[in-house]
Write a protein that holds these residues in place. Sequence first.
Motif: not given
Length: 196
Positions: A1-13, A39-42
């Motif tokens: 079973m594949e792990p669920e992908k987190k939804k991308r969260k829009l981040v304001d200024v 996410s750490k990427g954000t």
Amino acid sequence: MEPEKKKRKLVDVNTKLAIVKHLSEGHSIRATADKFGISKGTVQAAKENRESILNKAESNHSLSKARIVEQSEVNVILWRWFASARVKGYPISGPILQAKAKQIANELGVEGGDFSASEGWLHKWKERNNVRSYKISGESGNVDLERAEQWKSTLKSLLLGYDLKNVFNMDETVFFRALPDATLNHAKQSCNGGKQ
């Protein structure tokens, strides 16, 4: 079973600005991601784009500050005009105030998109300035006696040639195009109308 992908969260200024500030205080990327629930990427992207985020936040702040200054100028000038008009006994309605506010904004060079004399704006302006709508009670002001005497002589000449049975007292019916019988007024001032 594949792990669920987190939804991308829009981040304001503002959030990006808070992330940059948090990182500059010495917090790690992981700690910052946990604190803001992103996410750490954000967080990494915010760190890499630090300068552009700071510039964007500063320009947004300057624009909103400029709008506030321009709108407050409109409000101050409108209040002076309103107070002056009421002292002279002129009835002022909401639509009259809105039209005057738009005129003032145009004269000040406030761009149309930056100022709108909407119903919401009018409501807030009235609240800020303690202005309410009142029914005008009675007339105030002095009658010009000299002009009244002139009118009596003019009236006599106008009535010549008419039989008295065809002369009527119209009194207030001539006011069908008169000023409104309600006005906006400061809550603590008396509300009288001028002579019709």
